[in-house]
Design a protein around this motif. Structure first.
Motif, PDB file in Angstrom:
ATOM      1  N   ALA A  40       0.858  -1.197   0.000  1.00 49.69           N
ATOM      2  CA  ALA A  40       0.000   0.000   0.000  1.00 49.69           C
ATOM      3  C   ALA A  40       0.891   1.243   0.000  1.00 49.69           C
ATOM      4  CB  ALA A  40      -0.864  -0.011   1.257  1.00 49.69           C
ATOM      5  N   GLU A  41       0.247   2.390  -0.314  1.00 48.71           N
ATOM      6  CA  GLU A  41       0.978   3.658  -0.296  1.00 48.71           C
ATOM      7  C   GLU A  41       1.522   3.903   1.116  1.00 48.71           C
ATOM      8  OE1 GLU A  41      -0.354   7.976  -1.251  1.00 48.71           O
ATOM      9  OE2 GLU A  41      -1.139   6.572  -2.751  1.00 48.71           O
ATOM     10  N   SER A  42       2.821   4.090   1.227  1.00 44.15           N
ATOM     11  CA  SER A  42       3.445   4.227   2.545  1.00 44.15           C
ATOM     12  C   SER A  42       4.909   4.571   2.351  1.00 44.15           C
ATOM     13  CB  SER A  42       3.341   2.885   3.291  1.00 44.15           C
ATOM     14  OG  SER A  42       4.272   2.796   4.342  1.00 44.15           O
ATOM     15  N   VAL A  89      -2.020 -12.545   3.085  1.00 42.67           N
ATOM     16  CA  VAL A  89      -2.452 -11.230   2.595  1.00 42.67           C
ATOM     17  C   VAL A  89      -3.128 -10.506   3.759  1.00 42.67           C
ATOM     18  CG1 VAL A  89      -4.082 -10.044   1.067  1.00 42.67           C
ATOM     19  CG2 VAL A  89      -2.727 -11.964   0.190  1.00 42.67           C
ATOM     20  N   GLN A  90      -2.572  -9.363   4.133  1.00 44.69           N
ATOM     21  CA  GLN A  90      -3.136  -8.539   5.214  1.00 44.69           C
ATOM     22  C   GLN A  90      -3.934  -7.417   4.572  1.00 44.69           C
ATOM     23  OE1 GLN A  90      -0.383  -7.514   8.406  1.00 44.69           O
ATOM     24  NE2 GLN A  90      -1.222  -5.457   8.526  1.00 44.69           N
ATOM     25  N   LEU A  91      -5.243  -7.390   4.838  1.00 45.52           N
ATOM     26  CA  LEU A  91      -6.128  -6.393   4.212  1.00 45.52           C
ATOM     27  C   LEU A  91      -6.334  -5.254   5.203  1.00 45.52           C
ATOM     28  CD1 LEU A  91      -8.642  -8.958   2.685  1.00 45.52           C
ATOM     29  CD2 LEU A  91      -6.875  -7.668   1.444  1.00 45.52           C
ATOM     30  N   GLY A 161      -2.240   2.754   8.559  1.00 43.06           N
ATOM     31  CA  GLY A 161      -1.455   1.919   9.464  1.00 43.06           C
ATOM     32  C   GLY A 161      -0.155   2.633   9.760  1.00 43.06           C
ATOM     33  N   GLY A 162       0.646   2.044  10.634  1.00 40.56           N
ATOM     34  CA  GLY A 162       1.938   2.637  10.954  1.00 40.56           C
ATOM     35  C   GLY A 162       1.802   3.920  11.753  1.00 40.56           C
ATOM     36  N   ASN A 163       0.704   4.069  12.502  1.00 35.59           N
ATOM     37  CA  ASN A 163       0.481   5.302  13.272  1.00 35.59           C
ATOM     38  C   ASN A 163       1.290   5.348  14.566  1.00 35.59           C
ATOM     39  OD1 ASN A 163      -1.650   6.867  11.795  1.00 35.59           O
ATOM     40  ND2 ASN A 163      -2.694   4.881  11.975  1.00 35.59           N
ATOM     41  N   GLY A 164       1.741   4.192  15.021  1.00 33.30           N
ATOM     42  CA  GLY A 164       2.535   4.137  16.258  1.00 33.30           C
ATOM     43  C   GLY A 164       1.726   4.435  17.509  1.00 33.30           C
ATOM     44  N   ILE A 165       0.404   4.197  17.436  1.00 35.26           N
ATOM     45  CA  ILE A 165      -0.429   4.463  18.626  1.00 35.26           C
ATOM     46  C   ILE A 165      -1.173   3.195  19.050  1.00 35.26           C
ATOM     47  CG2 ILE A 165      -0.744   6.951  18.261  1.00 35.26           C
ATOM     48  CD1 ILE A 165      -3.494   6.274  16.986  1.00 35.26           C
ATOM     49  N   VAL A 166      -1.527   3.146  20.330  1.00 35.17           N
ATOM     50  CA  VAL A 166      -2.223   1.966  20.855  1.00 35.17           C
ATOM     51  C   VAL A 166      -3.710   2.269  21.038  1.00 35.17           C
ATOM     52  CG1 VAL A 166      -0.175   1.090  22.056  1.00 35.17           C
ATOM     53  CG2 VAL A 166      -1.752   2.584  23.271  1.00 35.17           C
ATOM     54  N   LEU A 182      -2.423  -8.655  17.196  1.00 37.16           N
ATOM     55  CA  LEU A 182      -2.464  -7.329  17.825  1.00 37.16           C
ATOM     56  C   LEU A 182      -1.367  -6.439  17.242  1.00 37.16           C
ATOM     57  CD1 LEU A 182      -3.301  -5.248  19.957  1.00 37.16           C
ATOM     58  CD2 LEU A 182      -1.970  -6.510  21.657  1.00 37.16           C
ATOM     59  N   ALA A 183      -1.783  -5.241  16.782  1.00 35.84           N
ATOM     60  CA  ALA A 183      -0.829  -4.270  16.218  1.00 35.84           C
ATOM     61  C   ALA A 183      -1.153  -2.887  16.748  1.00 35.84           C
ATOM     62  CB  ALA A 183      -0.932  -4.285  14.696  1.00 35.84           C
ATOM     63  N   GLY A 184      -0.231  -1.970  16.496  1.00 35.32           N
ATOM     64  CA  GLY A 184      -0.464  -0.572  16.848  1.00 35.32           C
ATOM     65  C   GLY A 184       0.414  -0.107  17.991  1.00 35.32           C
TER      66      GLY A 184
HETATM   67  O1  LIG Z   1       3.348   0.965   8.283  1.00 29.16           O
HETATM   68  C1  LIG Z   1       2.778   1.485   7.334  1.00 29.16           C
HETATM   69  O2  LIG Z   1       3.304   2.410   6.712  1.00 29.16           O
HETATM   70  C2  LIG Z   1       1.434   0.989   6.886  1.00 29.16           C
HETATM   71  C3  LIG Z   1       0.834   1.610   5.815  1.00 29.16           C
HETATM   72  C4  LIG Z   1      -0.407   1.179   5.365  1.00 29.16           C
HETATM   73  C5  LIG Z   1      -1.041   0.137   5.983  1.00 29.16           C
HETATM   74  C6  LIG Z   1      -0.457  -0.506   7.072  1.00 29.16           C
HETATM   75  C7  LIG Z   1       0.776  -0.087   7.538  1.00 29.16           C
HETATM   76  N1  LIG Z   1       1.371  -0.681   8.649  1.00 29.16           N
HETATM   77  C8  LIG Z   1       0.704  -1.546   9.578  1.00 29.16           C
HETATM   78  O3  LIG Z   1       0.242  -0.788  10.677  1.00 29.16           O
HETATM   79  C9  LIG Z   1       0.182  -1.608  11.835  1.00 29.16           C
HETATM   80  C10 LIG Z   1       0.664  -0.862  13.064  1.00 29.16           C
HETATM   81  O4  LIG Z   1       1.898  -0.260  12.896  1.00 29.16           O
HETATM   82  P1  LIG Z   1       2.605   0.607  14.069  1.00 29.16           P
HETATM   83  O5  LIG Z   1       3.239  -0.386  15.003  1.00 29.16           O
HETATM   84  O6  LIG Z   1       1.565   1.400  14.756  1.00 29.16           O
HETATM   85  O7  LIG Z   1       3.628   1.410  13.392  1.00 29.16           O
HETATM   86  C11 LIG Z   1       0.961  -2.866  11.508  1.00 29.16           C
HETATM   87  O8  LIG Z   1       0.013  -3.911  11.310  1.00 29.16           O
HETATM   88  C12 LIG Z   1       1.603  -2.601  10.182  1.00 29.16           C
HETATM   89  O9  LIG Z   1       1.537  -3.764   9.408  1.00 29.16           O
END
Ligand SMILES: O=C(O)c1ccccc1N[C@@H]1O[C@H](COP(=O)(O)O)[C@@H](O)[C@H]1O
Length: 229
Positions: A40-42, A89-91, A161-166, A182-184
């Motif tokens: 994805a765009e990132s 595949v992660q949607l 995604g990739g916001n770095g927040i919980v 679990l991510a975030g």
């Molecule tokens: O990381 C990215 O740039 C990103 C862009 C688009 C979709 C998902 C992305 N990352 C996913 O975001 C989560 C949480 O990331 P973080 O730990 O908060 O930085 C993780 O599942 C990544 O796969």
């Protein structure tokens, strides 16, 4: 929900956003179960040529790769799966149940066409993880269950995604053990607490980066905690 023989009653680890051969080479021998490539765009975006190389290295070391997509065209995902040999595949967008059903059917066809290319030690069928962006409430995911291996709960933020927040992890208490990813915002500061919620997989990303690249030491510290070394 169909999980495969790789799943055990322990928490596994995914490092997402691998965007160079240097990073995979630095991390390939650590006790990490999945590496993620973002299509994805990132700022972490890779193309399928690089993802195929990353996947080849990961597979040689007994690891799986996860491709991250946001509202992509189904045909593009299938093409990328074929080109790269990614395992999951992660949607990460607003993909509907119908979308997951159609993608499952198309990936099944791809499997039938290519099943002779069985991966050593890995089930050849591509799995789906559907991401749900949450804050303090769990969504109803029942209709997705026939099509996904795991739901992935990530904090809803400014970006996909990739916001770095919980988010408020207490909402996970209602879920079966080892039934979700679990991510975030996962980092060395909160990974021990995250383990207490018994996720199947912890997905680390932006908090283990220095100068926009994965940092081996930061990743290693988390591996040691998750795998109790
Ligand atoms: O990381 C990215 O740039 C990103 C862009 C688009 C979709 C998902 C992305 N990352 C996913 O975001 C989560 C949480 O990331 P973080 O730990 O908060 O930085 C993780 O599942 C990544 O796969």
């Amino acid at each position: 929900m169909a999980t495969d023989d790789f799943t055990e009653n322990t928490t596994k680890l995914k490092v997402c956003g691998i965007r160079s051969i240097t990073e995979i080479n630095e991390l390939k021998t650590l006790d990490i179960d999945y590496f993620g490539c973002i299509f994805a765009e990132s700022q972490r975006q890779v193309d399928s040529e690089l993802a195929a190389k990353i996947t080849r290295i990961a597979h040689r070391h007994g690891k799986r790769t996860v491709g991250v997509f946001v509202n992509a065209m189904i045909e593009n995902i299938v093409k990328i799966v074929e080109e790269t040999d990614i395992d999951i595949v992660q949607l990460h967008g607003d993909e509907s149940v119908e979308y997951c059903m159609e993608l499952t059917q198309k990936l099944e066809k791809l499997y039938e066409k290519n099943c002779f290319r069985k991966r050593k030690n890995f089930p050849a069928k591509t799995k789906l993880w559907k991401v749900f962006g949450v804050t303090d409430e769990l969504p109803n995911i029942a209709d997705y269950k026939p099509y996904i291996e795991y739901p992935l709960f990530d904090a809803k933020g400014e970006n996909r995604g990739g916001n770095g927040i919980v988010f408020d992890w207490d909402i996970l208490k209602k879920l079966e053990k080892h039934s979700f990813v679990l991510a975030g915002g996962l980092s060395i500061e909160n990974i021990q607490k995250a383990l207490d919620y018994k996720p199947a997989i912890l997905d680390i990303n932006s908090k283990v980066e220095v100068n926009n690249r994965k940092n081996k030491k930061l990743v290693e510290n988390i591996v040691n905690l998750v795998k109790k070394k």
